[in-house]
Scaffold this motif. Structure first.
Motif, mmCIF file in Angstrom:
data_model
loop_
_atom_site.group_PDB
_atom_site.id
_atom_site.type_symbol
_atom_site.label_atom_id
_atom_site.label_comp_id
_atom_site.label_asym_id
_atom_site.label_seq_id
_atom_site.Cartn_x
_atom_site.Cartn_y
_atom_site.Cartn_z
ATOM 1 N N TRP A 78 30.801 30.959 42.787
ATOM 2 C CA TRP A 78 32.131 31.550 42.652
ATOM 3 C C TRP A 78 32.059 33.069 42.607
ATOM 4 C CZ3 TRP A 78 35.537 28.554 44.300
ATOM 5 C CH2 TRP A 78 35.584 27.206 43.963
ATOM 6 N N MET A 79 31.001 33.608 41.990
ATOM 7 C CA MET A 79 30.815 35.058 41.997
ATOM 8 C C MET A 79 30.594 35.566 43.411
ATOM 9 S SD MET A 79 28.489 35.865 38.641
ATOM 10 C CE MET A 79 28.757 37.624 38.833
ATOM 11 N N PHE A 80 29.849 34.801 44.193
ATOM 12 C CA PHE A 80 29.612 35.170 45.583
ATOM 13 C C PHE A 80 30.922 35.182 46.368
ATOM 14 C CE2 PHE A 80 28.684 33.763 49.973
ATOM 15 C CZ PHE A 80 27.918 34.838 50.386
ATOM 16 N N VAL A 81 31.727 34.140 46.196
ATOM 17 C CA VAL A 81 33.018 34.066 46.899
ATOM 18 C C VAL A 81 33.930 35.203 46.462
ATOM 19 C CG1 VAL A 81 35.107 32.678 47.230
ATOM 20 C CG2 VAL A 81 32.856 31.580 47.253
ATOM 21 N N MET A 82 33.963 35.466 45.149
ATOM 22 C CA MET A 82 34.823 36.539 44.652
ATOM 23 C C MET A 82 34.364 37.905 45.162
ATOM 24 S SD MET A 82 35.762 37.638 40.754
ATOM 25 C CE MET A 82 34.281 38.667 40.720
ATOM 26 N N SER A 105 40.162 49.375 43.905
ATOM 27 C CA SER A 105 38.765 49.520 43.488
ATOM 28 C C SER A 105 38.635 49.627 41.973
ATOM 29 C CB SER A 105 38.142 50.751 44.151
ATOM 30 O OG SER A 105 38.782 51.940 43.729
ATOM 31 N N VAL A 106 39.685 50.084 41.304
ATOM 32 C CA VAL A 106 39.682 50.160 39.841
ATOM 33 C C VAL A 106 40.276 48.891 39.227
ATOM 34 C CG1 VAL A 106 40.567 51.399 37.821
ATOM 35 C CG2 VAL A 106 39.771 52.672 39.823
ATOM 36 N N SER A 107 41.400 48.454 39.750
ATOM 37 C CA SER A 107 42.111 47.342 39.117
ATOM 38 C C SER A 107 41.406 46.001 39.290
ATOM 39 C CB SER A 107 43.540 47.244 39.677
ATOM 40 O OG SER A 107 43.517 46.911 41.055
ATOM 41 N N LEU A 108 40.514 45.884 40.267
ATOM 42 C CA LEU A 108 39.813 44.609 40.496
ATOM 43 C C LEU A 108 38.393 44.607 39.946
ATOM 44 C CD1 LEU A 108 40.913 43.818 44.179
ATOM 45 C CD2 LEU A 108 42.006 43.128 42.030
ATOM 46 N N THR A 127 43.119 38.393 40.186
ATOM 47 C CA THR A 127 44.514 38.587 39.767
ATOM 48 C C THR A 127 44.593 38.965 38.296
ATOM 49 O OG1 THR A 127 45.230 36.931 41.398
ATOM 50 C CG2 THR A 127 46.779 37.498 39.651
ATOM 51 N N ALA A 128 43.801 38.276 37.460
ATOM 52 C CA ALA A 128 43.800 38.591 36.027
ATOM 53 C C ALA A 128 43.260 39.992 35.775
ATOM 54 C CB ALA A 128 42.961 37.557 35.277
ATOM 55 N N SER A 129 42.250 40.410 36.539
ATOM 56 C CA SER A 129 41.721 41.765 36.404
ATOM 57 C C SER A 129 42.797 42.795 36.719
ATOM 58 C CB SER A 129 40.520 41.951 37.333
ATOM 59 O OG SER A 129 40.085 43.297 37.346
ATOM 60 N N TRP A 134 46.453 47.012 35.047
ATOM 61 C CA TRP A 134 47.740 47.620 35.368
ATOM 62 C C TRP A 134 48.463 48.060 34.100
ATOM 63 C CZ3 TRP A 134 48.168 49.414 39.858
ATOM 64 C CH2 TRP A 134 49.399 49.852 40.346
ATOM 65 N N GLY A 135 48.894 49.290 34.075
ATOM 66 C CA GLY A 135 49.464 49.885 32.881
ATOM 67 C C GLY A 135 48.476 50.787 32.170
#
Length: 229
Positions: A78-82, A105-108, A127-129, A134-135
């Motif tokens: 999953w890390m590879f896919v992400m 590059s920062v938000s992910l 998405t959670a990252s 954000w904010g």
């Protein structure tokens, strides 16, 4: 492993920077792609185990190295896919405009922490990252910038030292190639022993800081709502 594959299949000539044909030959073979894939999967596995081990130290819980490796092996694919999804997202962001690429590059960047610690899928982790950062994007960007400056200084210092010593130690071009290959292995191990834990610690610190800020704000809002009711 890719460098070893080139050396075995192409010989010492493949490692010489002046012989581009000898270098490109092994790189065009399927074995080179498979070797890179294996190397990346192994890196993801160890990287994930380090995340879990350092997280356990941070929260003062018991997690042995074997248990960390065993837990991380299930998350490595999953890390590879992400990682592939992250690369595609950044490429799309920088191709459209530079600003979206910088924002992503920062938000992910916390995707790895979310995937390893919250056991979410690749898309859900990214998405959670993004929601976590954000904010607090500017604050996170400032912390990452300072951290990457530290990493850059380490790499620059080691690279400068090696670049100054190797020409003095090598008597010929063949010796220089061999010494360079050996030094790449040794320096990579030594530098990664310092850089990788630092990078993971930085990601964990940012992750928990943002989690507390987000969840702390939600908790305060719930307490206020209960008080009003």
């Amino acid at each position: 492993p890719p460098t070893i594959y080139i050396a075995i299949t192409g010989g010492s000539a493949a490692l010489a920077p002046t012989d581009m044909n000898a270098m490109l030959g092994p790189m065009l073979r399927p074995g080179y792609a498979l070797t890179n894939l294996l190397s990346l999967l192994l890196s993801m596995w160890v990287f994930g185990a380090l995340f879990l081990k350092m997280h356990s130290i941070g929260v003062d819980s018991e997690l042995g190295i074997g248990a960390a490796l065993q837990a991380a092996v299930r998350r490595a694919p999953w890390m590879f896919v992400m990682t592939l999804l992250l690369i595609l997202a950044l490429m799309a962001g920088f191709m459209l405009l530079i600003v979206p690429g910088l924002i992503l590059s920062v938000s992910l960047m916390l995707g790895w922490a979310v995937l390893m610690l919250e056991h979410k899928g690749p898309v859900a982790s990214l998405t959670a990252s993004h929601k976590l950062v954000w904010g607090h994007w500017w604050r996170t960007a400032a912390i990452l910038t300072v951290g990457f400056i530290v990493l850059f200084v380490i790499y620059l210092a080691v690279g400068t030292l090696v670049g100054a010593v190797l020409p003095l130690a090598a008597g010929s071009m063949e010796d220089l190639v061999v010494y360079t290959l050996i030094s790449v292995f040794v320096v990579s191990i030594v530098v990664n022993l310092l850089v990788t834990p630092f990078y993971i610690a930085l990601m964990l610190a940012i992750y928990w800081d943002l989690k507390l800020r987000k969840e702390g704000g939600d908790l305060a809002a719930r307490v206020s709502a209960l008080g009003a009711a």
